[in-house]
Motif scaffolding. Structure first.
Motif, PDB file in Angstrom:
ATOM      1  N   ILE A 231       2.896  -8.788 -27.557  1.00 43.74           N
ATOM      2  CA  ILE A 231       4.187  -8.333 -27.033  1.00 43.74           C
ATOM      3  C   ILE A 231       5.213  -9.449 -27.221  1.00 43.74           C
ATOM      4  O   ILE A 231       6.370  -9.212 -27.575  1.00 43.74           O
ATOM      5  N   VAL A 232       4.752 -10.666 -26.990  1.00 45.50           N
ATOM      6  CA  VAL A 232       5.574 -11.863 -27.186  1.00 45.50           C
ATOM      7  C   VAL A 232       4.845 -12.793 -28.144  1.00 45.50           C
ATOM      8  O   VAL A 232       3.606 -12.875 -28.121  1.00 45.50           O
ATOM      9  N   ALA A 233       5.592 -13.463 -29.009  1.00 47.62           N
ATOM     10  CA  ALA A 233       5.028 -14.500 -29.869  1.00 47.62           C
ATOM     11  C   ALA A 233       5.703 -15.825 -29.548  1.00 47.62           C
ATOM     12  O   ALA A 233       6.924 -15.881 -29.379  1.00 47.62           O
ATOM     13  N   LEU A 234       4.907 -16.869 -29.461  1.00 43.89           N
ATOM     14  CA  LEU A 234       5.398 -18.212 -29.165  1.00 43.89           C
ATOM     15  C   LEU A 234       5.329 -19.021 -30.455  1.00 43.89           C
ATOM     16  O   LEU A 234       4.248 -19.318 -30.962  1.00 43.89           O
ATOM     17  N   HIS A 235       6.511 -19.333 -31.002  1.00 38.21           N
ATOM     18  CA  HIS A 235       6.611 -20.058 -32.274  1.00 38.21           C
ATOM     19  C   HIS A 235       6.918 -21.524 -32.007  1.00 38.21           C
ATOM     20  O   HIS A 235       7.742 -21.851 -31.160  1.00 38.21           O
ATOM     21  N   ARG A 236       6.279 -22.408 -32.797  1.00 37.53           N
ATOM     22  CA  ARG A 236       6.507 -23.849 -32.669  1.00 37.53           C
ATOM     23  C   ARG A 236       6.750 -24.453 -34.045  1.00 37.53           C
ATOM     24  O   ARG A 236       6.211 -23.974 -35.046  1.00 37.53           O
ATOM     25  N   ALA A 237       7.556 -25.507 -34.092  1.00 37.61           N
ATOM     26  CA  ALA A 237       7.848 -26.191 -35.345  1.00 37.61           C
ATOM     27  C   ALA A 237       8.344 -27.598 -35.043  1.00 37.61           C
ATOM     28  O   ALA A 237       8.645 -27.932 -33.894  1.00 37.61           O
ATOM     29  N   VAL A 238       8.431 -28.409 -36.099  1.00 39.19           N
ATOM     30  CA  VAL A 238       8.871 -29.799 -35.977  1.00 39.19           C
ATOM     31  C   VAL A 238       9.925 -30.073 -37.032  1.00 39.19           C
ATOM     32  O   VAL A 238       9.821 -29.596 -38.169  1.00 39.19           O
ATOM     33  N   LYS A 239      10.933 -30.884 -36.678  1.00 40.29           N
ATOM     34  CA  LYS A 239      11.932 -31.302 -37.671  1.00 40.29           C
ATOM     35  C   LYS A 239      11.353 -32.446 -38.490  1.00 40.29           C
ATOM     36  O   LYS A 239      10.830 -33.414 -37.935  1.00 40.29           O
ATOM     37  N   PRO A 240      11.468 -32.356 -39.809  1.00 41.33           N
ATOM     38  CA  PRO A 240      10.887 -33.410 -40.661  1.00 41.33           C
ATOM     39  C   PRO A 240      11.487 -34.788 -40.341  1.00 41.33           C
ATOM     40  O   PRO A 240      12.652 -34.897 -39.982  1.00 41.33           O
ATOM     41  N   LEU A 241      10.676 -35.817 -40.516  1.00 37.57           N
ATOM     42  CA  LEU A 241      11.154 -37.177 -40.327  1.00 37.57           C
ATOM     43  C   LEU A 241      12.067 -37.586 -41.472  1.00 37.57           C
ATOM     44  O   LEU A 241      11.878 -37.121 -42.603  1.00 37.57           O
TER      45      LEU A 241
END
Length: 241
Positions: A231-241
């Motif tokens: 029902i819900v999706a939890l998305h994660r990401a990182v900004k490149p160094l």
């Protein structure tokens, strides 16, 4: 002198910012209670999962977009992080200040997700819960979130998505189409707003499509997990160094 109540403001899938903002202004006062009722209490579980994914630390600067009345922002600020709660609805911001204006490490500001009023590399983490699908240019918003996040900083997005088990998906459609509109008429000050929100959920892309959008915006280490059967999706990401 008698005043005439404002006509209910109902946005549509064109997502004109003024109409969407006006709609949220009208539901601000009872917004959190209505969400709890319509989600059968799951909104609190989703908020806890989002806070855990952000993993706020003391003295970090965190931007909470589409913060509404600030319920998610307060949870983040409890860690000692410095939290900016931003929303493009003046009514939501006013309600948030009324409820949580005494939290020292929490501030509220009106902001458009597609043109954020912040400097480059300003935040250690950016998060947005159940707001990205209400933005008329979500890919532009993802790029703006990248801009204001420091290199190595984190992105967490909680958003309605597409249930994965087929049997559960059918049950969810029945609830959304038949039950939710009736309950919304009972508990919301603007039931038509929840008609739009229901439509926006149905027309929002699935988990893998949103993940691809995030990756294309320049984020790395993109991953997601489903909550409540998708029902819900939890998305994660990182900004490149």
């Amino acid at each position: 002198m008698m005043t005439t109540p404002a006509e209910p403001n109902r946005a549509d899938l064109g997502k004109d910012p003024a109409r969407v903002s006006g709609m949220f202004d009208q539901v601000a006062k009872n917004y959190d209670r209505t969400n709890t009722v319509l989600s059968l209490g799951n909104d609190q579980l989703w908020r806890a999962a989002t806070t855990k994914a952000v993993a706020p630390r003391r003295n970090e600067r965190i931007l909470d977009l589409a913060a509404g009345t600030g319920a998610s922002s307060v949870a983040l600020a409890a860690s000692g992080a410095v939290v900016v709660a931003a929303d493009f609805s003046p009514g939501m911001i006013a309600e948030g200040r009324r409820r949580h204006g005494d939290v020292q490490n929490l501030s509220f500001t009106e902001a458009d997700a597609t043109a954020l009023p912040f400097a480059d590399n300003e935040f250690d983490a950016v998060t947005i819960s159940f707001g990205l699908r209400n933005v008329n240019e979500p890919k532009k918003a993802l790029a703006e979130m990248l801009r204001v996040t420091r290199p190595g900083g984190r992105l967490v997005i909680a958003e309605f998505s597409h249930p994965t088990p087929r049997a559960f998906a059918g049950l969810y459609r029945f609830y959304s189409d038949r039950v939710l509109p009736r309950v919304a008429k009972t508990v919301s000050s603007n039931a038509e707003a929840y008609d739009y929100l229901n439509e926006s959920i149905k027309n929002w892309p699935d988990q893998h499509t949103l993940a691809a959008w995030i990756r294309a915006s320049g984020w790395t280490d993109v991953a997601h997990r489903n909550l409540t059967f998708g029902i819900v999706a939890l998305h994660r990401a990182v900004k490149p160094l």
